[in-house]
Write an enzyme that holds these catalytic residues in place. Sequence first.
Site, PDB file in Angstrom:
ATOM      1  N   GLU A   1       0.998  -1.231   0.017  1.00  0.00           N
ATOM      2  CA  GLU A   1       0.362   0.301   0.268  1.00  0.00           C
ATOM      3  C   GLU A   1       1.243   1.310   0.104  1.00  0.00           C
ATOM      4  O   GLU A   1       0.704   1.928  -0.207  1.00  0.00           O
ATOM      5  CB  GLU A   1      -0.507   0.548   1.178  1.00  0.00           C
ATOM      6  N   ASP A   2       2.050   1.246   0.709  1.00  0.00           N
ATOM      7  CA  ASP A   2       2.831   2.908   1.240  1.00  0.00           C
ATOM      8  C   ASP A   2       3.284   2.848   0.401  1.00  0.00           C
ATOM      9  O   ASP A   2       4.181   4.205   0.121  1.00  0.00           O
ATOM     10  CB  ASP A   2       3.097   2.662   2.061  1.00  0.00           C
TER      11      ASP A   2
END
Length: 712
Positions: A76-77
Amino acid sequence: MMRQYELVERVAGYIDNPNEALLNQAYVYAMQKHGEQKRASGDPYFSHPLEVAAILTDLHLDEETIAVALLHDTIEDTDATRREIDDLFGERIGHLVEGLTKLKRLDLVTPEAKQAENLRRLLLAISDDIRVLLVKLSDRLHNMRTLGAMRPDKCKRIATETMEIYAPLAGRIGMQDLRDELEELSFRYINPEAHQTVIGHLQELAEKNKSLTIEISENLEKKLADAGIKARVSSRQKKPYSVFRKMESKGLNFGQLSDIYGFRIIVESLEDCYRTLGFVHMEWAMVPGRFKDYISVPKQNDYQSIHTTVVGPARQRVELQIRTEKMHKVAEFGIAAHASYKDGEEPALQSSAYQTLRETIEQLAEGDNPEEFLEHTKLELFLDQVFCFSPKGRIIALPKGATPIDFAYAVHTDIGNTCIGCKLNGKIMPVVTELQNGDEVEIIRSDKQTPPAAWESVVATGKARSSIRRASKQAVQKQYSTLGARILERAFAKADKPYSSELLEASLSRLARQSVNDVLTDIGRNEMLAENVILAVYPDYSPDGEGEENKPVKKGKDGKKPTRIPIRGINSDLPVKFSKEGGAVPGDNIVGILVRGEGITIYPSESKTLAQFKDEGAHLVDVRWDVSEKDKERFPARIKILVDNKPGSLAMIAEVIATHEGDIQNLSTKVVVDDFMEMEIDIDVWGLSHLTKIIKQLNSKPIVSKVERITG
Ligand code: MN
């Protein structure tokens, strides 16, 4: 920040020869990917996945789960991809990390429709592999611990979500400590004033009782040792949020709360649990109604322990939990206590908490309407449950708002269907009472009972609701088929033809019905004529010109007169009602009117109302009373009384009726002339002689001028 070797050491503390390579690789990969990223607090971002991994080592989870924790935010990051993770760590870890990535994108506090869909995805991800939930809960716990860096409105939103969704989920899988901490942290942000107040009270109390709790612990440990039981005793104070919830739900202030203190006694074996219990109860007076044996009947989330409350040495109430070391581990770690995730093995299979959760989720996920799904989920999974007991100590978990009727159905459908009353904690109570946690519920049953249809709107569980619907439908069905059978027996006897259900069976095709029961029900509902059935069975039968009702009844072959339909009260096996214009009571000569789809209405034969049915072609049936003393059933009647119109007259009439066991159902008065008042009273009585006695008693009063019965 925890070092790489420290993490490995932690895991090695509970796993022999852990997969160090995996742990090291995940540590390095995640640290490099997150690189210079910072959290809202200013800390390096990598400290977050590392702390999440640390929380999971406290729960003694396997290396794969720890690796997933380290990697959980990379897709996700950072620029990490699923494929890359698959290549480096294997597909299973890749799958779990991707599951967590999807969950991270959920923003659960959004408009209802989206919330439902999100929640569903969360639950499905969990049912796929419980480790997703374990990592997600630890992730949430760490975020809650470090929430302070966020904007206040954001804090409150996240805290609310945690309180409503993640804390109950943690409880559901038996992770009590995790739940307590999530609740405690959320409480702090959701209601800061109340949180401060409760904390203040608790600290004050702890200060005051410090020496006392130590004394009790040591005392208990020593006394148990003298009795030959090796035990570890620790004291614990109730958590602020559970204190607050108790104050809220019971409307109490802090001073009114008892058992703020509890002691936990950990012993070596199962037998020692019960020996300790016996010892404790001999030593101190137990508080009735507080004893719970979750050892013989574990909670749904696998929790096992004995709970009891005693009056302690300084006359204060002390709550005790008695359990073995192994049970204690389950109580602390819940599902994680079953963590033995060997290669290729289904995780946590031996945990019934996981099984239950999984089944619930699968059921919930079957429907495809998200609103309905959310509603069910809230009802079945997230609302607080009440735990109640059968007299034998079996635990039944029910949703909040459940009644003893729900309890009865939860135990067994037959118990629900025959439930006529209940005792709560030994006291007779209405079956619609809302159950409270810890209630002992004893169901009073009668085989003659059919659940009243009105219960459907009272109960809180789907199981009770659908069972009641089915049972009352079946009961009505049965009443009609019984009535149908009675009508046919009589019709065949009148026609002087033998009757049996085998004969009916053989004629079904001519009657265009599927089963004998269909025929009987249709006759009972007056949707088919008895004559047609006779013709179907005996095609050469020719009824003579006379109407059926006027034909003299011949004796049957066995010399007996055909039976008239036996009438009991409204709760009998037939669909029976009594005339609305004055009722009918045993002892009266009676006539039944069969109305399509409504069963039989009983009238006294002198009732003038009967005349109206002549023209409407209603179906008259021969009936007779079939009532015995022991049935204890009342029947409705109406009387008209003319009394002196003065204060106290009404009271006196009511008293006479009551003293003679009449049961007044309805009463209307009108003043006839200034001096006289006319009353019409509907009373329920046992029978004609009972009614006559009441009328006689009323007549004997000087203020009464006239009493008469009204039969419509
Ligand atoms: Mn995270």
